[in-house]
Design an enzyme around this catalytic site. Structure first.
Site, PDB file in Angstrom:
ATOM      1  N   LYS A 183       2.242   4.601   1.572  1.00  0.00           N
ATOM      2  CA  LYS A 183       2.326   5.087   2.951  1.00  0.00           C
ATOM      3  C   LYS A 183       1.985   6.573   2.950  1.00  0.00           C
ATOM      4  CE  LYS A 183       5.165   4.898   7.067  1.00  0.00           C
ATOM      5  NZ  LYS A 183       5.212   6.305   7.438  1.00  0.00           N
ATOM      6  N   LYS A 195      10.757   2.785   2.386  1.00  0.00           N
ATOM      7  CA  LYS A 195      10.834   4.231   2.192  1.00  0.00           C
ATOM      8  C   LYS A 195      11.270   4.598   0.776  1.00  0.00           C
ATOM      9  CE  LYS A 195       9.545   5.748   6.152  1.00  0.00           C
ATOM     10  NZ  LYS A 195       9.979   6.927   6.841  1.00  0.00           N
ATOM     11  N   TYR A 237      -6.978   1.907   6.399  1.00  0.00           N
ATOM     12  CA  TYR A 237      -6.146   0.789   5.977  1.00  0.00           C
ATOM     13  C   TYR A 237      -6.148  -0.434   6.886  1.00  0.00           C
ATOM     14  CZ  TYR A 237      -2.961   3.351   9.024  1.00  0.00           C
ATOM     15  OH  TYR A 237      -2.425   4.012  10.082  1.00  0.00           O
ATOM     16  N   ASP A 290       1.410  10.247   4.090  1.00  0.00           N
ATOM     17  CA  ASP A 290       2.097  11.097   5.057  1.00  0.00           C
ATOM     18  C   ASP A 290       1.094  12.037   5.716  1.00  0.00           C
ATOM     19  OD1 ASP A 290       4.095  12.173   6.501  1.00  0.00           O
ATOM     20  OD2 ASP A 290       4.975  13.350   4.876  1.00  0.00           O
ATOM     21  N   CYS A 300      39.749  21.425  21.195  1.00  0.00           N
ATOM     22  CA  CYS A 300      38.310  21.388  21.455  1.00  0.00           C
ATOM     23  C   CYS A 300      37.742  22.801  21.303  1.00  0.00           C
ATOM     24  CB  CYS A 300      38.060  20.867  22.867  1.00  0.00           C
ATOM     25  SG  CYS A 300      36.346  21.050  23.391  1.00  0.00           S
ATOM     26  N   CYS A 323      37.201  15.195  22.595  1.00  0.00           N
ATOM     27  CA  CYS A 323      37.773  16.005  23.657  1.00  0.00           C
ATOM     28  C   CYS A 323      37.774  15.126  24.900  1.00  0.00           C
ATOM     29  CB  CYS A 323      36.929  17.248  23.892  1.00  0.00           C
ATOM     30  SG  CYS A 323      37.401  18.101  25.392  1.00  0.00           S
ATOM     31  N   GLU A 374       0.865  -1.194   0.000  1.00  0.00           N
ATOM     32  CA  GLU A 374       0.000   0.000   0.000  1.00  0.00           C
ATOM     33  C   GLU A 374       0.889   1.227   0.000  1.00  0.00           C
ATOM     34  OE1 GLU A 374      -2.189  -0.290   3.640  1.00  0.00           O
ATOM     35  OE2 GLU A 374      -2.972  -2.242   3.102  1.00  0.00           O
ATOM     36  N   CYS A 382      36.644  23.893  25.152  1.00  0.00           N
ATOM     37  CA  CYS A 382      37.566  24.146  26.266  1.00  0.00           C
ATOM     38  C   CYS A 382      38.972  24.529  25.810  1.00  0.00           C
ATOM     39  CB  CYS A 382      37.613  22.954  27.213  1.00  0.00           C
ATOM     40  SG  CYS A 382      38.390  21.496  26.472  1.00  0.00           S
ATOM     41  N   CYS A 428      36.105  19.338  30.687  1.00  0.00           N
ATOM     42  CA  CYS A 428      35.482  20.105  29.593  1.00  0.00           C
ATOM     43  C   CYS A 428      33.998  20.209  29.906  1.00  0.00           C
ATOM     44  CB  CYS A 428      35.678  19.427  28.245  1.00  0.00           C
ATOM     45  SG  CYS A 428      34.814  20.286  26.907  1.00  0.00           S
TER      46      CYS A 428
HETATM   47  S1  IVH Z   1      -0.269   0.140   8.719  1.00  0.00           S
HETATM   48  C1  IVH Z   1       1.307  -1.656  12.655  1.00  0.00           C
HETATM   49  N1  IVH Z   1      -0.650   1.289   6.427  1.00  0.00           N
HETATM   50  O1  IVH Z   1       2.508   5.054   9.094  1.00  0.00           O
HETATM   51  C2  IVH Z   1       1.331  -0.356  12.019  1.00  0.00           C
HETATM   52  N2  IVH Z   1       0.247   2.599   8.194  1.00  0.00           N
HETATM   53  O2  IVH Z   1       4.994   4.363  10.770  1.00  0.00           O
HETATM   54  C3  IVH Z   1       0.137  -0.260  11.188  1.00  0.00           C
HETATM   55  N3  IVH Z   1       0.648   4.919   7.612  1.00  0.00           N
HETATM   56  O3  IVH Z   1       1.351   5.786  12.207  1.00  0.00           O
HETATM   57  C4  IVH Z   1       0.241   0.778  10.235  1.00  0.00           C
HETATM   58  N4  IVH Z   1      -0.040   4.805   5.530  1.00  0.00           N
HETATM   59  O4  IVH Z   1      -0.397   6.064  10.469  1.00  0.00           O
HETATM   60  C5  IVH Z   1      -0.219   1.442   7.679  1.00  0.00           C
HETATM   61  N5  IVH Z   1      -1.062   2.175   4.335  1.00  0.00           N
HETATM   62  C6  IVH Z   1      -0.650   2.334   5.591  1.00  0.00           C
HETATM   63  C7  IVH Z   1      -0.177   3.571   6.074  1.00  0.00           C
HETATM   64  C8  IVH Z   1       0.275   3.658   7.391  1.00  0.00           C
HETATM   65  C9  IVH Z   1       0.460   5.592   6.466  1.00  0.00           C
HETATM   66  C10 IVH Z   1       1.202   5.488   8.863  1.00  0.00           C
HETATM   67  C11 IVH Z   1       0.464   5.066  10.095  1.00  0.00           C
HETATM   68  C12 IVH Z   1       1.482   4.873  11.170  1.00  0.00           C
HETATM   69  C13 IVH Z   1       2.758   5.106  10.472  1.00  0.00           C
HETATM   70  C14 IVH Z   1       3.689   3.982  10.868  1.00  0.00           C
END
Ligand code: IVH
Length: 730
Positions: free
Chosen positions: A170, A371, A280, A172, A464, A482, A168, A467, A487
């Site tokens: 992620k 990421k 999700y 932000d 340093c 240092c 999926e 110091c 210090c």
């Molecule tokens: S699953 C067990 N799915 O990412 C953790 N999280 O670093 C379950 N987030 O705070 C998270 N998109 O709010 C999941 N498709 C996605 C997501 C997602 C964004 C966020 C989530 C969480 C953070 C985790």
């Protein structure tokens, strides 16, 4: 149907005659009851009251119900499915009709009514909500190697060759947990620290893509749905311009603006912002009969059926190649999306596997975030500066006078690691350089910008910068330090760290104040902060501080006494003990003294605490100077207690296990995780102190040793039986 003055007057007389409340506002002639705006009956709670239902004609009730259904459908068509069927004007007309019906008959105003989406008058604050099941974070992987290591850990843990995954995007934004009872939204809470969040229900109701009532009917009677709230990219710039025009500071990035918008005390303000949410997962549910689908992908389909907005970009993947392909697709499609994403989330599809895999600390084993490579920009590097850390290490860093806009924030400093790193990259002051920032990570200088000539002549100072004493080059460690025990910088940094955001969060105690307090010999170590009150007069006279700021500082210090133990532990600067580790330790030992008395074995018994952390904790507490700090803190009343996750209540606390050989039902790692979760410790060698040796097929010398030392032996069946018994009991 409108309420007449006579009706109200009669009702008031009725009250005077002592008639029951439910009948107070009913006109005897037509039984349409009216309720003044501020009457307590005019709250959401009263909507189901049987007397109220009686008071409104069936026709009116039916029409209101019809309008609710129609409006909800149109909201869903527009905000979830992007397929509107009517014009805005037609929608407004329906909404006005429902609003006026509800104004006349307040009992028609149900909590799932679309009229509730316009927001309610300001609240004085948000209630704290303890999540039924904590909201976790995700581990990260940054490339194919990390990814395959993640995959391998799972196949090894489960002793399987392959498993299906779901990818999926992620989002932000910020995480949210929505509770539904009998299909009606009853609560929306922010993630907070994962354990407790804030009740933002009124604000959540204003987000049109979140259903107030579920559809389909096959949903569990109680369930919690999780997802991410975001602020669409397109609206973001216009929104910020308006803020600036109104004299308000602009939001840094869409994520901050989503968070700021959802935490408005006046939900009418939230209603004006174009927030949306992608859901999700299902956090928890209670059902009598039917269970939910046994795969994550099946549950996403169920969420869609119930009316949630589920991100259409979802890929099934059965191999690492397929995951890589999905990641590349997500990356190339990123800019075309109307919202920000910072990576891809990979989840194990089978819920049974998810349950078996469980968690390490705050992160599930069954999911990870893949990421994206960080955003890069070029900027002039004005200066290479040097800082001295808590341990005396000299660290060079890049300084940008004007600030650089990268990864959604403006940065003035970027890390440069060490001398060798700067030379290897060919960086020098005055050059144009490439700066990058990945998510929440500190920005870095990657190297000279194209067209710049690399230079490799950078050297750290021989003295340093704090110091002035000669520094020591430790070739092995690639660190310049240092080593002057006097210090001041290390003590100062520790005080600053102790007061920092992630630790005791003492307002008014930043770098400058730490230096002043230390140099004036008012504070030699962190415990001295708590006797600073005795120097109030001196402080006020001393440093152009003034009475108000001194009193604020002292109040901040006093208030920090109630910070939880985990934060105190983070603040002490014990190597490897911060954030999550501090929480693990706090939850297990409950107090400073409790942790001080812990042995290495006690520490490694905790799931998530390895020998490195354990050694560092034991080492820290073994120093006399640190013991004095602990004693001084406790004497000053800084002795927070955390509710212990009852170690003595765990059935296997104090028992030591050794696992050897191959088992049918569990991999060795899985068995070890089970043992730890019940409070037992796992070690690799059999000794007289071992309580049980768990023996699978083809055991090695550990089995022989167990026989020799007469240590009790559990074969797989006996082990499973013992597990079952304890898990059933707890
Ligand atoms: S699953 C067990 N799915 O990412 C953790 N999280 O670093 C379950 N987030 O705070 C998270 N998109 O709010 C999941 N498709 C996605 C997501 C997602 C964004 C966020 C989530 C969480 C953070 C985790």
């Amino acid at each position: 149907m409108a309420a007449s003055g006579a009706g109200i007057a009669e009702a008031v007389r009725g009250r005077a005659r002592g008639l029951p409340d439910a009948l107070l506002y009913c006109r005897s002639s037509d039984y349409h009851h009216v309720t003044p705006r501020n009457h307590p009956a005019n709250t959401l709670k009263s909507w189901g009251h049987p007397n109220y239902r009686m008071a409104t004609s069936r026709q009116t009730r039916d029409r209101a119900a019809e309008l609710r259904t129609e409006l909800s459908r149109h909201i869903r068509l527009y905000h979830v499915l992007s397929q509107p069927e009517i014009t805005d004007a037609e929608y407004d007309a329906l909404m006005r009709e429902l609003q006026s019906l509800e104004a006349e008959h307040s009992e028609l105003q149900t909590p799932d009514s679309p009229t509730q989406r316009i927001g309610a008058p300001p609240a004085s604050g948000f209630e704290e909500v303890t999540h039924t099941v904590p909201l976790l974070s995700l581990s990260n992987v940054f490339g194919p190697d990390d990814l395959s290591a993640w995959h391998r850990r799972i196949t090894e843990f489960l002793e399987i060759d392959r498993f299906d995954m779901v990818c999926e995007v992620k989002i932000d934004g910020l995480a949210i947990a929505l509770t539904y009872e009998d299909g009606v939204l009853v609560r929306g809470a922010t993630r907070g620290d994962g354990v407790t969040g804030e009740d933002v229900t009124a604000n959540i109701r204003t987000i049109k893509s979140i259903p107030l009532r579920l559809e389909g009917g096959d949903y569990p009677p109680r369930l919690e749905v999780r997802g991410e709230i975001y602020f669409p990219k397109t609206a973001f710039d216009a929104f910020n311009e308006e803020r600036v025009a109104n004299g308000l500071p602009p939001y840094m990035n869409p994520r901050n603006s989503a968070s700021g918008s959802l935490r408005q005390l006046d939900s009418r303000e939230t209603a004006k912002r174009p927030l949306a949410g992608w859901m999700y997962s299902i956090g928890w549910f209670e059902a009598d009969g039917d269970l939910l689908p046994s795969t994550h992908s099946g549950r996403l389909e169920a969420l869609t059926r119930w009316g949630f907005k589920v991100n259409p970009w979802t890929r099934s993947a059965a191999s690492l190649e397929a995951v890589e392909k999905a990641h590349a697709d997500a990356l190339s499609g990123r800019d075309g999306l109307g919202y920000q994403i910072d990576g891809m989330v990979i989840k194990v599809d089978d819920i049974g596997y998810q349950d078996r895999l469980g968690f390490v600390g705050r992160e599930p084993r069954w999911a990870t975030a893949y990421k994206f490579p960080p955003e890069q920009v070029t900027a002039i590097l004005d200066e290479i500066r040097v800082s001295v850390g808590r341990t005396g290490a000299l660290t060079p860093y890049a300084y940008f006078e004007e600030g650089v806009h990268v990864g959604g924030v403006v940065v003035h400093q970027a890390s440069l690691h060490n001398e060798q790193d700067i030379r290897r990259k060919g960086i020098a002051a005055g050059q144009r350089v490439i700066v990058q920032r990945a998510g929440d990570v500190i920005p870095q200088v990657v190297g000279p910008a194209p067209g710049e000539t690399p230079r490799d002549d950078y050297t750290l100072p021989d003295m340093c910068p704090v110091c002035g004493e000669a520094v020591l080059h430790d070739e092995d460690e690639a660190v310049v330090r240092c080593v002057n025990g006097r210090c001041p910088v290390q003590s100062q940094r520790l005080i600053e760290h102790f007061a920092g955001r992630g630790s005791m969060d003492i307002e008014g105690l930043g770098e400058k104040m730490a230096v002043i307090l230390f140099n004036e010999k008012l504070v030699g170590d962190v415990a001295d902060l708590y006797t600073l009150g005795g120097h109030r007069e001196k402080l006020i006279e001393m440093e152009r501080l003034g009475e108000i700021s001194v009193d604020n500082l002292l109040a901040g210090i006093e208030a920090s006494k109630s910070q939880p133990l985990s934060r105190l532990l983070s603040g002490l600067g014990i190597l490897h003990v911060g954030g999550e580790n501090a929480e693990l330790l706090a939850g297990r030992f409950g107090s400073l003294k409790g942790l001080q008395d812990a042995t290495g074995d006690d520490l490694t018994a905790i799931d998530g605490v390895g020998p490195r952390i354990a050694a560092s904790v034991v080492d820290w507490f073994s120093h006399e100077g640190n013991q004095q700090i602990v004693d001084k803190l406790i004497a000053a009343g800084v002795d927070p207690r955390e509710e212990m996750r009852e170690p003595e209540d765990l059935p296997w606390t104090g028992l030591r296990f050794v696992v050897t050989g191959r088992m049918e039902s569990y991999s060795r790692r899985e068995a070890q995780a089970k043992i730890k979760s019940l409070g037992g410790t796992v070690s690799s060698t059999v000794s007289g102190k071992t309580s049980f040796v768990v023996v699978g097929a083809e055991p090695g010398s550990k089995y022989d040793k167990a026989v020799r030392l007469e240590v009790p032996i559990l074969d797989e069946a006996a082990f499973l039986q013992k597990l079952d018994k304890e898990e059933g009991a707890s």
